[in-house]
Motif scaffolding. Structure first.
Motif, PDB file in Angstrom:
ATOM      1  N   PHE A  28     -23.093  36.093  36.329  1.00  0.00           N
ATOM      2  CA  PHE A  28     -24.214  36.978  36.024  1.00  0.00           C
ATOM      3  C   PHE A  28     -23.713  38.268  35.377  1.00  0.00           C
ATOM      4  O   PHE A  28     -22.818  38.943  35.892  1.00  0.00           O
ATOM      5  N   ALA A  29     -24.317  38.623  34.239  1.00  0.00           N
ATOM      6  CA  ALA A  29     -24.008  39.879  33.546  1.00  0.00           C
ATOM      7  C   ALA A  29     -22.527  40.025  33.251  1.00  0.00           C
ATOM      8  O   ALA A  29     -21.955  41.107  33.366  1.00  0.00           O
ATOM      9  N   ASP A  30     -21.912  38.879  32.852  1.00  0.00           N
ATOM     10  CA  ASP A  30     -20.495  38.900  32.476  1.00  0.00           C
ATOM     11  C   ASP A  30     -19.639  39.441  33.622  1.00  0.00           C
ATOM     12  O   ASP A  30     -18.728  40.254  33.415  1.00  0.00           O
ATOM     13  N   ASP A  31     -19.922  38.986  34.836  1.00  0.00           N
ATOM     14  CA  ASP A  31     -19.277  39.420  36.075  1.00  0.00           C
ATOM     15  C   ASP A  31     -17.755  39.475  35.907  1.00  0.00           C
ATOM     16  O   ASP A  31     -17.102  38.448  35.706  1.00  0.00           O
ATOM     17  N   PRO A  32     -17.133  40.673  35.971  1.00  0.00           N
ATOM     18  CA  PRO A  32     -15.677  40.759  35.773  1.00  0.00           C
ATOM     19  C   PRO A  32     -14.877  40.179  36.933  1.00  0.00           C
ATOM     20  O   PRO A  32     -13.725  39.786  36.753  1.00  0.00           O
ATOM     21  N   VAL A  33     -15.477  40.125  38.117  1.00  0.00           N
ATOM     22  CA  VAL A  33     -14.745  39.622  39.280  1.00  0.00           C
ATOM     23  C   VAL A  33     -14.634  38.105  39.241  1.00  0.00           C
ATOM     24  O   VAL A  33     -13.597  37.528  39.576  1.00  0.00           O
ATOM     25  N   ARG A  34     -15.704  37.444  38.825  1.00  0.00           N
ATOM     26  CA  ARG A  34     -15.720  35.975  38.796  1.00  0.00           C
ATOM     27  C   ARG A  34     -15.448  35.406  37.402  1.00  0.00           C
ATOM     28  O   ARG A  34     -15.436  34.191  37.214  1.00  0.00           O
ATOM     29  N   GLY A  35     -15.277  36.268  36.433  1.00  0.00           N
ATOM     30  CA  GLY A  35     -15.035  35.817  35.070  1.00  0.00           C
ATOM     31  C   GLY A  35     -13.570  35.571  34.777  1.00  0.00           C
ATOM     32  O   GLY A  35     -12.730  35.485  35.678  1.00  0.00           O
ATOM     33  N   LYS A  36     -13.253  35.463  33.504  1.00  0.00           N
ATOM     34  CA  LYS A  36     -11.885  35.202  33.080  1.00  0.00           C
ATOM     35  C   LYS A  36     -10.993  36.410  33.385  1.00  0.00           C
ATOM     36  O   LYS A  36     -11.457  37.547  33.429  1.00  0.00           O
ATOM     37  N   PRO A  37      -9.688  36.172  33.594  1.00  0.00           N
ATOM     38  CA  PRO A  37      -8.769  37.287  33.844  1.00  0.00           C
ATOM     39  C   PRO A  37      -8.814  38.301  32.706  1.00  0.00           C
ATOM     40  O   PRO A  37      -8.870  37.942  31.533  1.00  0.00           O
ATOM     41  N   ILE A  38      -8.806  39.562  33.074  1.00  0.00           N
ATOM     42  CA  ILE A  38      -8.853  40.653  32.098  1.00  0.00           C
ATOM     43  C   ILE A  38      -7.443  41.214  31.945  1.00  0.00           C
ATOM     44  O   ILE A  38      -6.751  41.458  32.938  1.00  0.00           O
ATOM     45  N   SER A  39      -7.018  41.392  30.718  1.00  0.00           N
ATOM     46  CA  SER A  39      -5.687  41.951  30.476  1.00  0.00           C
ATOM     47  C   SER A  39      -5.759  43.473  30.477  1.00  0.00           C
ATOM     48  O   SER A  39      -6.789  44.074  30.162  1.00  0.00           O
ATOM     49  N   LEU A  40      -4.649  44.096  30.840  1.00  0.00           N
ATOM     50  CA  LEU A  40      -4.564  45.554  30.912  1.00  0.00           C
ATOM     51  C   LEU A  40      -3.720  46.067  29.759  1.00  0.00           C
ATOM     52  O   LEU A  40      -2.549  45.710  29.632  1.00  0.00           O
ATOM     53  N   ALA A  41      -4.315  46.887  28.925  1.00  0.00           N
ATOM     54  CA  ALA A  41      -3.601  47.468  27.788  1.00  0.00           C
ATOM     55  C   ALA A  41      -3.109  48.869  28.156  1.00  0.00           C
ATOM     56  O   ALA A  41      -3.758  49.602  28.908  1.00  0.00           O
ATOM     57  N   MET A  42      -1.948  49.239  27.604  1.00  0.00           N
ATOM     58  CA  MET A  42      -1.388  50.550  27.901  1.00  0.00           C
ATOM     59  C   MET A  42      -2.328  51.658  27.457  1.00  0.00           C
ATOM     60  O   MET A  42      -2.418  52.711  28.088  1.00  0.00           O
ATOM     61  N   GLY A  43      -3.061  51.413  26.377  1.00  0.00           N
ATOM     62  CA  GLY A  43      -4.016  52.417  25.916  1.00  0.00           C
ATOM     63  C   GLY A  43      -5.106  52.684  26.938  1.00  0.00           C
ATOM     64  O   GLY A  43      -5.587  53.812  27.072  1.00  0.00           O
TER      65      GLY A  43
END
Length: 402
Positions: free
Chosen positions: A6-21
């Protein structure tokens, strides 16, 4: 079939990468990116949410608007039907939707409980905005998009779909703009929103003093250094140390704690207040197996302690000369809390170590080290002429290199 997140749920969605920026956006005076907010939510909440709690992406306003626009486009009929098939499970139970939403370059929190099986579809609609003067305009725009998305996709031809569809202000009838902590600058809205989300999920009452701007200032520095050294740093155990209400209560003190001598603090007047650090003191490294210190003294705040059988956090196993030179070999006086943060930052850069501090419950401007065994480091804001005492020791937690 599993429902679409739901609403592009970040917890249950695909892994998010962390950028240095994104991490650099945590420098003082910088705005947080939506990708960083979603990354921190994913890292801190992964595996911790019950099925009925839905976390929205910080970009949920754009998400809702994009899909709502497809409802009017005949070319998107197939896409709309696929979305409806994947989202209609949300019409068959009670759900709570929480998002640190970004709209018009500002983060705020919406907390919506809905159940399409009930006559009043929206059981609760709460808005928490750290800039309350503009809360209604922003929240109204987002809430309208939420209602349209629910009626056009999740509730389509189910339950009370028509009542939600026909009245565009249906959701606003339940909307409450709740009092919450207020930011004192123009760039901390993302951190305030994250903190509100964590307090809501821990079932804590939100009120203007549940956390402070000073708590956010300290947490910003900690999050910046934590993510720089370890992308997985943003766990709830680490986060809770920086917010008094989220911190676990101090365990009972041991029967006969050993006495630790502390020399009197040195301090000078700074306007109507003073800031002081304890003067010379010895630095001792405790044995992890037998001297794991949990005596935080009265009123101390710190995060969860280890349970028997769990892996113990490593502590510094050699004398920290950088720490002695910067803080322990002489009394140090600071003019402001910001000066304390600068000194801690300089220590970390020179030593390659991370120094963590927490605050006491009774004084939001008291810093206590939680990195060194039996550490007596303490910085406290002193009202002029008021007698001051310093915490004799602090809890042992992980002390890791950058």
């Amino acid at each position: 079939m599993n429902p679409i997140p739901f609403a592009d749920d970040p917890v249950r969605g695909k892994p998010i990468s962390l950028a240095m920026g994104d991490v650099e956006g945590l420098d003082r005076g910088q705005w947080l990116s939506t990708s960083l907010v979603d990354y921190v939510l994913q890292t801190s909440l992964a595996g911790k949410l019950p099925d009925h709690v839905l976390i929205g992406s910080s970009n949920c306003s754009t998400y809702f608007h994009t899909y709502n626009s497809k409802l009017r486009n005949e070319d998107d009929t197939h896409c709309v039907q696929q979305m409806r098939d994947g989202l209609q499970p949300y019409a068959k139970s009670r759900y709570r939707f929480i998002s640190a939403a970004c709209y018009d370059s500002h983060f705020f929190v919406v907390d919506i409980t809905f159940d399409n099986r009930q006559p009043n579809v929206f059981e609760r609609v709460n808005v928490f905005d750290s800039l309350s003067s503009t809360a209604r305009r922003r929240a109204t725009a987002v809430l309208h998009q939420v209602q349209k998305f629910l009626s056009g996709f999740c509730f389509y031809k189910l339950g009370h779909h028509q009542s939600v569809l026909q009245d565009p202000d249906y959701i606003m009838q339940m909307a409450e703009f709740r009092h919450c902590p207020v930011q004192t600058n123009g760039y901390d809205c993302g951190l305030f929103a994250l903190a509100v989300v964590w307090h809501l999920l821990c079932d804590k009452d939100i009120h203007p003093s549940v956390f402070t701007q000073a708590d956010i200032d300290t947490f910003r520095v900690a999050l910046r250094h934590g993510l720089s050294s370890n992308p997985g740093w943003a766990t709830m155990d680490n986060i809770a140390c920086y917010f008094p209400v989220l911190s676990m209560p101090a365990p009972p003190p041991p029967p006969s704690p050993p006495a630790i001598e502390i020399s009197p603090p040195s301090f000078t007047s700074v306007g109507d207040a003073q800031l002081a650090v304890c003067g010379p003191r010895s630095f001792e490294v405790a044995n992890v197996a037998t001297e794991r210190n949990t005596d935080a003294g009265p009123g101390m705040e710190f995060g969860p302690t280890e349970e028997p059988g769990q892996e113990q956090d490593p502590i510094l196993d050699y004398e920290d000369n950088y720490f002695q030179d910067n803080f322990s070999s002489k009394g140090v006086v600071f003019g402001t809390v910001d000066d304390v943060l600068v000194a801690i930052n300089e220590y970390q850069e020179s030593s390659g170590n991370v120094l963590s501090t927490v605050r006491t419950r009774g004084n939001a401007r008291t810093f206590v080290c939680i990195s060194h065994a039996n550490c007596t480091f303490c910085v406290k804001r002193l009202p002029l002429l008021e007698e001051t005492t310093f915490a004799p020791r602090c809890r042992i937690v992980q002390f890791s290199g950058l």
